[in-house]
Design a protein around this motif. Structure first.
Motif, mmCIF file in Angstrom:
data_model
loop_
_atom_site.group_PDB
_atom_site.id
_atom_site.type_symbol
_atom_site.label_atom_id
_atom_site.label_comp_id
_atom_site.label_asym_id
_atom_site.label_seq_id
_atom_site.Cartn_x
_atom_site.Cartn_y
_atom_site.Cartn_z
ATOM 1 N N TRP A 17 -5.270 103.856 196.488
ATOM 2 C CA TRP A 17 -4.653 104.257 195.226
ATOM 3 C C TRP A 17 -5.302 105.505 194.629
ATOM 4 C CZ3 TRP A 17 -0.306 101.995 193.138
ATOM 5 C CH2 TRP A 17 0.120 100.809 193.738
ATOM 6 N N GLY A 18 -6.078 106.211 195.380
ATOM 7 C CA GLY A 18 -6.708 107.421 194.859
ATOM 8 C C GLY A 18 -8.073 107.139 194.278
ATOM 9 N N ASP A 19 -8.673 108.172 193.727
ATOM 10 C CA ASP A 19 -10.025 108.055 193.184
ATOM 11 C C ASP A 19 -10.055 108.302 191.670
ATOM 12 O OD1 ASP A 19 -9.352 110.687 193.282
ATOM 13 O OD2 ASP A 19 -11.060 111.341 194.482
ATOM 14 N N GLN A 20 -8.934 107.998 191.004
ATOM 15 C CA GLN A 20 -8.864 108.148 189.546
ATOM 16 C C GLN A 20 -8.412 106.823 188.915
ATOM 17 O OE1 GLN A 20 -9.749 110.828 187.874
ATOM 18 N NE2 GLN A 20 -10.024 112.239 189.594
ATOM 19 N N PRO A 21 -9.254 105.770 188.954
ATOM 20 C CA PRO A 21 -8.818 104.453 188.470
ATOM 21 C C PRO A 21 -8.454 104.439 186.994
ATOM 22 C CG PRO A 21 -11.196 104.497 188.865
ATOM 23 C CD PRO A 21 -10.648 105.754 189.441
ATOM 24 N N LEU A 22 -9.182 105.153 186.167
ATOM 25 C CA LEU A 22 -8.875 105.156 184.737
ATOM 26 C C LEU A 22 -7.539 105.845 184.467
ATOM 27 C CD1 LEU A 22 -12.387 105.978 183.192
ATOM 28 C CD2 LEU A 22 -11.264 103.746 183.423
ATOM 29 N N LEU A 23 -7.278 106.934 185.167
ATOM 30 C CA LEU A 23 -6.011 107.636 185.009
ATOM 31 C C LEU A 23 -4.857 106.784 185.534
ATOM 32 C CD1 LEU A 23 -5.088 110.344 183.889
ATOM 33 C CD2 LEU A 23 -5.253 111.293 186.202
ATOM 34 N N LEU A 24 -5.094 106.079 186.629
ATOM 35 C CA LEU A 24 -4.086 105.170 187.172
ATOM 36 C C LEU A 24 -3.768 104.062 186.172
ATOM 37 C CD1 LEU A 24 -2.373 104.021 189.519
ATOM 38 C CD2 LEU A 24 -4.442 102.895 190.355
ATOM 39 N N ALA A 25 -4.811 103.478 185.569
ATOM 40 C CA ALA A 25 -4.613 102.419 184.575
ATOM 41 C C ALA A 25 -3.856 102.936 183.358
ATOM 42 C CB ALA A 25 -5.967 101.845 184.159
ATOM 43 N N LEU A 26 -4.126 104.174 182.962
ATOM 44 C CA LEU A 26 -3.443 104.744 181.798
ATOM 45 C C LEU A 26 -1.963 104.937 182.074
ATOM 46 C CD1 LEU A 26 -3.649 105.867 178.961
ATOM 47 C CD2 LEU A 26 -4.334 108.079 179.934
ATOM 48 N N PHE A 27 -1.606 105.415 183.252
ATOM 49 C CA PHE A 27 -0.193 105.575 183.604
ATOM 50 C C PHE A 27 0.517 104.219 183.644
ATOM 51 C CE2 PHE A 27 -1.056 109.927 185.037
ATOM 52 C CZ PHE A 27 0.116 110.563 184.647
ATOM 53 N N CYS A 28 -0.153 103.222 184.193
ATOM 54 C CA CYS A 28 0.448 101.876 184.247
ATOM 55 C C CYS A 28 0.651 101.325 182.840
ATOM 56 C CB CYS A 28 -0.436 100.945 185.074
ATOM 57 S SG CYS A 28 -0.524 101.361 186.823
ATOM 58 N N LEU A 29 -0.318 101.524 181.960
ATOM 59 C CA LEU A 29 -0.200 101.044 180.585
ATOM 60 C C LEU A 29 0.951 101.733 179.865
ATOM 61 C CD1 LEU A 29 -1.377 99.260 178.365
ATOM 62 C CD2 LEU A 29 -2.920 101.143 177.771
ATOM 63 N N LEU A 30 1.089 103.040 180.051
ATOM 64 C CA LEU A 30 2.192 103.767 179.436
ATOM 65 C C LEU A 30 3.536 103.284 179.982
ATOM 66 C CD1 LEU A 30 0.754 107.411 179.398
ATOM 67 C CD2 LEU A 30 1.131 105.922 177.423
ATOM 68 N N MET A 31 3.561 102.962 181.272
ATOM 69 C CA MET A 31 4.792 102.455 181.872
ATOM 70 C C MET A 31 5.166 101.095 181.296
ATOM 71 S SD MET A 31 7.029 103.455 184.019
ATOM 72 C CE MET A 31 8.486 102.721 184.768
ATOM 73 N N ILE A 32 4.168 100.246 181.071
ATOM 74 C CA ILE A 32 4.425 98.933 180.470
ATOM 75 C C ILE A 32 4.975 99.087 179.061
ATOM 76 C CG2 ILE A 32 3.316 96.821 179.651
ATOM 77 C CD1 ILE A 32 1.348 97.105 181.999
ATOM 78 N N VAL A 33 4.355 99.955 178.272
ATOM 79 C CA VAL A 33 4.812 100.183 176.896
ATOM 80 C C VAL A 33 6.239 100.714 176.892
ATOM 81 C CG1 VAL A 33 4.426 101.549 174.815
ATOM 82 C CG2 VAL A 33 2.482 100.532 176.015
ATOM 83 N N ALA A 34 6.532 101.696 177.754
ATOM 84 C CA ALA A 34 7.866 102.290 177.791
ATOM 85 C C ALA A 34 8.920 101.262 178.193
ATOM 86 C CB ALA A 34 7.879 103.469 178.760
ATOM 87 N N SER A 35 8.616 100.434 179.197
ATOM 88 C CA SER A 35 9.596 99.440 179.644
ATOM 89 C C SER A 35 9.851 98.384 178.574
ATOM 90 C CB SER A 35 9.111 98.777 180.933
ATOM 91 O OG SER A 35 7.911 98.062 180.714
#
Length: 390
Positions: free
Chosen positions: A272-290
């Protein structure tokens, strides 16, 4: 605040007690990722890297002295790097080499002029005669090996002409200092991803979109079971009930998201890449948007079935248009697909998997944040106008 936490904990317990909910949220995404990643691996081109087989090359020396008749070619063919790709076989004459090519005994033939060494040592151009075989790949490999050798010799000859005969000794003999042929992939430097990575991202985002469906179902269950009227008779505000339910569903969705990322990495080797915090932030934004999208639809829908149908159709359509079902042309994805929620998160996460520079990912983050702010504003306005009541 206590009411919100109480409602959230109750919602968590209710969701986790449902076996079908647990299976749909945690098991189904993993099954889909495995099936799509395995069955569509050919579509993504993540096949095992092929190997280069050694090519039997017929060597014909017109001086009638065999391979050893040319000290330069003999030195070149003894090089370890060349031996990894070429198997030189000495033949008596051109006719024998051509006969071997027709029968498949040899994959290629090289004819060495009788005066090859003397011509090169006197400053002349290095030339060899090539006779192609039946296999285009073998032809390409051997041509590359010998063309590289001839180019090196002629380059040194040109230097000798320019700088004087004192440097002629550098031209003879010449060995392959580096590998003439190297088999690789265009994507091995971080420009390609596997089918498992691709579908892990697309299916994860699709199920994050479906988390909004859980919010809609939970809200309408209170209405359809006629429990909303009794809740409203208690010292609980409608907004508290609303927020508590969203937090409960959001917490379960965060667990689902973490499970998908961790289990796909452990079971399927998805990086999943080497940016776990950035990955978590995108997932959180996706949850909020949905969730905001589902709330907006629920506010203006008269029945739960109608709201669920709209959310389901939108989820499938956005997943397909953004290329989540099957890879689509970039021109289509970057034009029409840009109007979907999961497009921005998907492209950003795929770039993270390829170790792209953070500066290329930040515009996607800004777009996702803007989408969330707009949808939160619309959801708040819709709640104030319509409210949550029976």
């Amino acid at each position: 605040m206590a009411n919100i936490w109480t409602i959230m904990i109750y919602e968590l317990r209710r969701l986790m007690k449902s076996r079908s909910m647990v299976l749909n949220m945690f098991l189904l995404p993993l099954v889909l990722i495995f099936l799509l990643g395995a069955s569509l691996s050919g579509v993504m081109g993540d096949q095992p890297t092929p190997t280069i087989d050694k090519v039997r090359v017929a060597i014909v020396n017109l001086s009638a002295k065999g391979i050893d008749g040319s000290a330069m070619i003999s030195e070149f063919l003894r090089n370890a790097e060349v031996r990894q790709m070429v198997v030189p076989v000495e033949t008596d004459n051109r006719q024998a080499a051509e006969s071997g090519l027709r029968s498949g005994k040899y994959g290629y033939a090289v004819v060495i002029p009788a005066d090859f060494d003397s011509r090169v040592q006197s400053g002349g151009e290095a030339k060899l005669e090539f006779i192609l075989g039946k296999n285009p790949t073998d032809n390409l490999v051997v041509e590359t090996v010998f063309d590289n050798y001839l180019s090196t010799v002629n380059y040194r000859q040109a230097a000798a002409v320019t700088l004087g005969p004192a440097v002629l000794s550098a031209a003879a003999p010449v060995a392959a200092e580096t590998a003439s042929v190297k088999l690789g992939e265009l994507g091995e430097k971080g420009t390609g991803y596997t089918s498992s990575q691709y579908y892990a991202v697309s299916m994860m985002l699709m199920f994050l979109l479906y988390s909004g469906l859980t919010v809609s179902t939970s809200l309408f269950n209170e209405k359809e079971n006629h429990t909303l009227f009794r809740i409203n008779s208690m010292p609980v505000k409608g907004s508290q009930l609303f927020i508590g339910k969203m937090l409960g569903v959001g917490a379960v969705t965060v667990l689902q998201n973490a499970a998908i990322i961790i289990l796909t990495h452990l079971l399927f080797g998805v990086h999943w890449g080497d940016q776990p915090l950035l990955l978590a932030l995108f997932c959180l934004l996706m949850i909020v948007a949905s969730m905001m999208l589902s709330i907006i639809i629920s506010m203006f829908s008269k029945t739960g079935a109608g709201a669920r149908s709209v959310v389901s159709v939108l989820t499938v359509c956005m997943t397909f248009i953004s290329g989540g079902m099957v890879p689509l042309p970039e021109s289509f994805v970057n034009s029409i697909g840009a109007f979907t929620l999961n497009h921005w998160a998907m492209q950003a996460i795929l770039r993270m998997m390829l170790h792209a520079d953070v500066s290329t990912i930040m515009p996607h983050l800004g777009t996702m944040a803007l989408i969330c702010l707009v949808m939160i504003s619309i959801a708040v306005a819709a709640y104030r106008k319509v409210g949550y009541h029976e």
